[in-house]
Design a protein around this motif. Structure first.
Motif, PDB file in Angstrom:
ATOM      1  N   ALA A 197      12.948 -28.792 -25.575  1.00 39.30           N
ATOM      2  CA  ALA A 197      12.543 -28.499 -24.188  1.00 39.30           C
ATOM      3  C   ALA A 197      13.659 -28.882 -23.211  1.00 39.30           C
ATOM      4  O   ALA A 197      13.975 -28.128 -22.280  1.00 39.30           O
ATOM      5  N   PHE A 198      14.293 -30.039 -23.468  1.00 39.83           N
ATOM      6  CA  PHE A 198      15.390 -30.448 -22.598  1.00 39.83           C
ATOM      7  C   PHE A 198      16.571 -29.481 -22.694  1.00 39.83           C
ATOM      8  O   PHE A 198      17.232 -29.179 -21.698  1.00 39.83           O
ATOM      9  N   LYS A 199      16.820 -29.005 -23.900  1.00 42.53           N
ATOM     10  CA  LYS A 199      17.930 -28.051 -24.114  1.00 42.53           C
ATOM     11  C   LYS A 199      17.635 -26.731 -23.391  1.00 42.53           C
ATOM     12  O   LYS A 199      18.512 -26.151 -22.750  1.00 42.53           O
ATOM     13  N   LEU A 200      16.365 -26.272 -23.497  1.00 45.09           N
ATOM     14  CA  LEU A 200      15.977 -25.037 -22.811  1.00 45.09           C
ATOM     15  C   LEU A 200      16.109 -25.195 -21.295  1.00 45.09           C
ATOM     16  O   LEU A 200      16.512 -24.259 -20.586  1.00 45.09           O
ATOM     17  N   GLN A 201      15.741 -26.361 -20.779  1.00 45.85           N
ATOM     18  CA  GLN A 201      15.895 -26.645 -19.354  1.00 45.85           C
ATOM     19  C   GLN A 201      17.365 -26.508 -18.949  1.00 45.85           C
ATOM     20  O   GLN A 201      17.684 -25.889 -17.924  1.00 45.85           O
ATOM     21  N   TYR A 202      18.232 -27.090 -19.735  1.00 49.75           N
ATOM     22  CA  TYR A 202      19.662 -27.043 -19.437  1.00 49.75           C
ATOM     23  C   TYR A 202      20.176 -25.602 -19.448  1.00 49.75           C
ATOM     24  O   TYR A 202      21.049 -25.226 -18.655  1.00 49.75           O
ATOM     25  N   GLU A 208       9.952 -21.655 -20.681  1.00 48.49           N
ATOM     26  CA  GLU A 208       9.772 -22.005 -22.096  1.00 48.49           C
ATOM     27  C   GLU A 208       9.739 -23.529 -22.266  1.00 48.49           C
ATOM     28  O   GLU A 208       8.934 -24.062 -23.043  1.00 48.49           O
ATOM     29  N   ALA A 209      10.597 -24.197 -21.511  1.00 51.50           N
ATOM     30  CA  ALA A 209      10.624 -25.656 -21.580  1.00 51.50           C
ATOM     31  C   ALA A 209       9.301 -26.250 -21.089  1.00 51.50           C
ATOM     32  O   ALA A 209       8.763 -27.201 -21.674  1.00 51.50           O
ATOM     33  N   LEU A 210       8.758 -25.660 -20.008  1.00 49.03           N
ATOM     34  CA  LEU A 210       7.492 -26.167 -19.441  1.00 49.03           C
ATOM     35  C   LEU A 210       6.350 -26.052 -20.446  1.00 49.03           C
ATOM     36  O   LEU A 210       5.507 -26.959 -20.546  1.00 49.03           O
ATOM     37  N   ALA A 211       6.319 -24.955 -21.187  1.00 50.88           N
ATOM     38  CA  ALA A 211       5.242 -24.757 -22.166  1.00 50.88           C
ATOM     39  C   ALA A 211       5.244 -25.890 -23.192  1.00 50.88           C
ATOM     40  O   ALA A 211       4.191 -26.419 -23.571  1.00 50.88           O
ATOM     41  N   ILE A 212       6.449 -26.280 -23.639  1.00 53.54           N
ATOM     42  CA  ILE A 212       6.558 -27.367 -24.627  1.00 53.54           C
ATOM     43  C   ILE A 212       6.201 -28.714 -23.993  1.00 53.54           C
ATOM     44  O   ILE A 212       5.433 -29.502 -24.544  1.00 53.54           O
ATOM     45  N   LEU A 213       6.743 -28.978 -22.799  1.00 53.89           N
ATOM     46  CA  LEU A 213       6.532 -30.269 -22.146  1.00 53.89           C
ATOM     47  C   LEU A 213       5.058 -30.491 -21.791  1.00 53.89           C
ATOM     48  O   LEU A 213       4.542 -31.605 -21.916  1.00 53.89           O
ATOM     49  N   LYS A 214       4.381 -29.428 -21.361  1.00 55.00           N
ATOM     50  CA  LYS A 214       2.950 -29.558 -21.030  1.00 55.00           C
ATOM     51  C   LYS A 214       2.143 -29.931 -22.270  1.00 55.00           C
ATOM     52  O   LYS A 214       1.232 -30.765 -22.213  1.00 55.00           O
ATOM     53  N   MET A 232       8.033 -37.296 -15.808  1.00 52.81           N
ATOM     54  CA  MET A 232       9.307 -37.167 -15.109  1.00 52.81           C
ATOM     55  C   MET A 232      10.028 -35.893 -15.529  1.00 52.81           C
ATOM     56  O   MET A 232      10.623 -35.193 -14.697  1.00 52.81           O
ATOM     57  N   ALA A 233       9.969 -35.574 -16.826  1.00 50.88           N
ATOM     58  CA  ALA A 233      10.596 -34.344 -17.316  1.00 50.88           C
ATOM     59  C   ALA A 233       9.934 -33.112 -16.703  1.00 50.88           C
ATOM     60  O   ALA A 233      10.614 -32.152 -16.311  1.00 50.88           O
ATOM     61  N   LEU A 234       8.605 -33.134 -16.602  1.00 51.16           N
ATOM     62  CA  LEU A 234       7.883 -32.022 -15.975  1.00 51.16           C
ATOM     63  C   LEU A 234       8.264 -31.897 -14.500  1.00 51.16           C
ATOM     64  O   LEU A 234       8.431 -30.779 -13.978  1.00 51.16           O
ATOM     65  N   ALA A 235       8.390 -33.021 -13.804  1.00 51.39           N
ATOM     66  CA  ALA A 235       8.767 -32.998 -12.389  1.00 51.39           C
ATOM     67  C   ALA A 235      10.133 -32.338 -12.212  1.00 51.39           C
ATOM     68  O   ALA A 235      10.333 -31.524 -11.300  1.00 51.39           O
ATOM     69  N   LYS A 236      11.086 -32.664 -13.103  1.00 50.25           N
ATOM     70  CA  LYS A 236      12.424 -32.069 -13.010  1.00 50.25           C
ATOM     71  C   LYS A 236      12.385 -30.568 -13.285  1.00 50.25           C
ATOM     72  O   LYS A 236      13.112 -29.788 -12.662  1.00 50.25           O
ATOM     73  N   ALA A 237      11.527 -30.175 -14.215  1.00 56.41           N
ATOM     74  CA  ALA A 237      11.401 -28.744 -14.524  1.00 56.41           C
ATOM     75  C   ALA A 237      10.855 -27.988 -13.313  1.00 56.41           C
ATOM     76  O   ALA A 237      11.345 -26.905 -12.963  1.00 56.41           O
TER      77      ALA A 237
END
Length: 540
Positions: A197-202, A208-214, A232-237
């Motif tokens: 998810a972090f890699k997809l965010q980058y 796609e990252a949000l779907a995993i993080l949620k 915190m990761a969701l907030a950054k997304a």
């Protein structure tokens, strides 16, 4: 203008009910965060109790291996609570690992020390540790630890330098080590999916990252550090997507979880303070950045103090400016209130004076109404008397008509039988008795209507000229003025009633006028006012 703004706000609220409900929830979350911050000493005490328990356990350790494990637990507890204390127990573990000759334990402890150095802002020292260890030669679990610690090192260095000349380079190195971590994690595991998810965010694939993080966020236990990190990761997304509402929501949840875990290395609260500042909530932003600064001082991290120092003056200056503006407004409103109070006091005094005037008028009207009621009663009484004497004189008229009729019949009868001499004798007989009876009845009736006529009339005459008459009787002069009082001003009618000449009437009137100090016209006017309720005052 104020009311127009309120109406527009109400319309927007009605048009966006779901958004309003969401705002209410965020406000309730902020209120919950305020309560948690107010009780942060309680959570710190709980954390300290846990640490004290570990320290007691360390004192009772019977082997180096057990001490190493307790030190690791103390490091984990202190790593988010007091930075230099965490460093102390890592150094102790490095010493124990060297004594035990445990190479892997030594490498793990050195990597943990590099992590603490990066939190403290000692990036040169941290980098030396990373350079002294060959990542490719490490077993998988240490390779993953190396990657995670280096990723955190890069993230902190980027934030610390805040310089694009270095951020691009360290961002690329960070993602390279993320690939290393993912390569040793089991594909499909939660840890692997989080790194993915972090890699997809980058890479900009935020949805796609949000779907995993949620999904991962839903699996974590509430009020844990893992929960805070995922929030915190969701907030950054959501920040990448430009959705500040959801960004704020997850920043608040991350800050709440951090505070309940007594985490002083709290990036969430600082980020939330900056977001609130940009939204115009200066007071909350200032309160949160103060708490973040206090936590950073207690955490004893130069890196954290440096980050906070960049935004704290900005927020503080805005807060102080806001206070000055509020002070100015307060002074203005104070002056306005004083003016209002003065105006109100003046208005109340004016109303009080007016009420006194109204009460005085009401009392006066009440008195006049009483007087009027008394006058009405007297008028009713006089009307009754007038009605009585009108009836009386009507009956007297009927009596005299009957007498005339009887006299007429007697004359007719005597003429018929030839007694003309008797008719002559009766016609030449005077009517003194009838006149005397008429005048006596007039006097009685008039004095019943105006019982003080004689007294009032005497006030118009000089003292030595005033009349003294028997009770219930008038003389001819007074009868003239009595008829005038009754409204009979025609001298012919007066003379006819009194059976005298008009000249005689004039002579009597002139005689009485000469006995007064008033001129003829005023004398007559005063006579006409006798017995009224507003008599003409006597001449001075």
């Amino acid at each position: 203008m104020k009311y127009i703004v309120e109406i527009v706000g109400l319309c927007l609220l009605l048009l966006s009910p779901l958004r309003a409900v969401g705002a209410d929830k965020r406000d309730s979350l902020l209120n919950e965060l305020d309560k948690v911050i107010a009780n942060r000493q309680h959570y710190s005490d709980l954390k300290q109790q846990k640490i004290d328990s570990l320290k007691e356990k360390r004192r009772r350790s019977e082997s180096l291996e057990e001490t190493f494990q307790v030190n690791a637990a103390l490091f984990s507890a202190y790593s988010t609570f007091v930075c230099d204390s965490a460093e102390r127990y890592i150094h102790d573990n490095i010493r124990i690992a060297e004594m035990l000759g445990n190479e892997n334990a030594l490498l793990e402890s050195r990597l943990n020390l590099a992590f603490v150095y990066s939190l403290s802002g000692l990036f040169v020292q941290a980098n030396k540790i990373f350079e002294s260890i060959r990542c490719a030669d490490l077993p998988d679990y240490l390779k993953a630890a190396y990657g995670w610690n280096y990723i955190r090192y890069c993230e902190n260095y980027i934030r610390y330098t805040d310089d694009n000349r270095f951020s691009v380079y360290y961002a690329s190195k960070k993602e390279a080590y993320r690939d290393t971590v993912m390569s040793v994690l089991g594909e499909g595991t939660d840890m692997y999916r989080k790194e993915l998810a972090f890699k997809l965010q980058y890479q900009g694939k935020v949805d796609e990252a949000l779907a995993i993080l949620k999904d991962l966020y839903g699996k974590t236990e509430p009020e844990t550090h893992d929960r805070a990190m995922l929030a915190m990761a969701l907030a950054k997304a959501y920040e990448q997507l430009g959705d500040s509402l959801l960004e704020k929501k997850f920043l608040v949840q991350a800050a709440i979880a951090d505070k309940k875990q007594a985490v002083r290395e709290n990036e969430a609260l600082l980020s939330l303070a900056w977001l609130l500042y940009k939204e115009g909530d200066i007071t909350r932003a200032y309160n949160y950045v103060k708490v973040a600064l206090d936590d950073a001082n207690r955490y004893n991290s130069r890196f954290k103090n440096t980050i906070i120092a960049r935004i704290h003056p900005i927020i503080e200056n805005s807060y102080l400016t806001m206070l000055e503006e509020q002070k100015g407004k307060l002074q203005f409103y104070l002056v306005l209130i004083v003016v209002f109070i003065v105006v109100l006091a003046g208005s109340l005094f004016f109303i009080y004076k007016q009420m006194k005037i109204v009460l005085s008028i009401k009392d006066h009207l009440k008195q006049k109404n009483k007087e009027l009621s008394a006058l009405n009663e007297k008028l009713n009484e006089i009307n009754a008397v007038k009605e009585k004497y009108v009836g009386y004189f009507m009956s007297q008229c009927a009596v005299y008509i009957n007498k005339l009729d009887e006299y007429r019949r007697d004359v007719a009868r005597k003429i018929k039988v030839g007694k003309t001499d008797e008719v002559y004798k009766s016609s030449s007989k005077p009517f003194e008795l009838e006149l005397e009876e008429l005048y006596s009845n007039f006097d009685k009736a008039f004095l019943q209507l105006y019982p003080l006529f004689l007294e009032d009339f005497n006030t118009l005459l000089r003292p030595e000229e005033r009349y003294v008459l028997p009770a219930g009787k008038l003389n001819i002069e007074l009868r003239i003025f009595a008829l005038m009082r009754l409204g009979i001003s025609n001298m012919g009618q007066v003379a006819s009633f009194l059976h005298c000449s008009i000249q005689t009437v004039y002579n009597y009137k002139s005689k009485l006028r000469k006995l007064s100090d008033f001129d003829a016209e005023e004398f007559d006017e005063r006579v006409k006012k006798i017995g009224t309720f507003s008599p003409v005052p006597p001449k001075k």
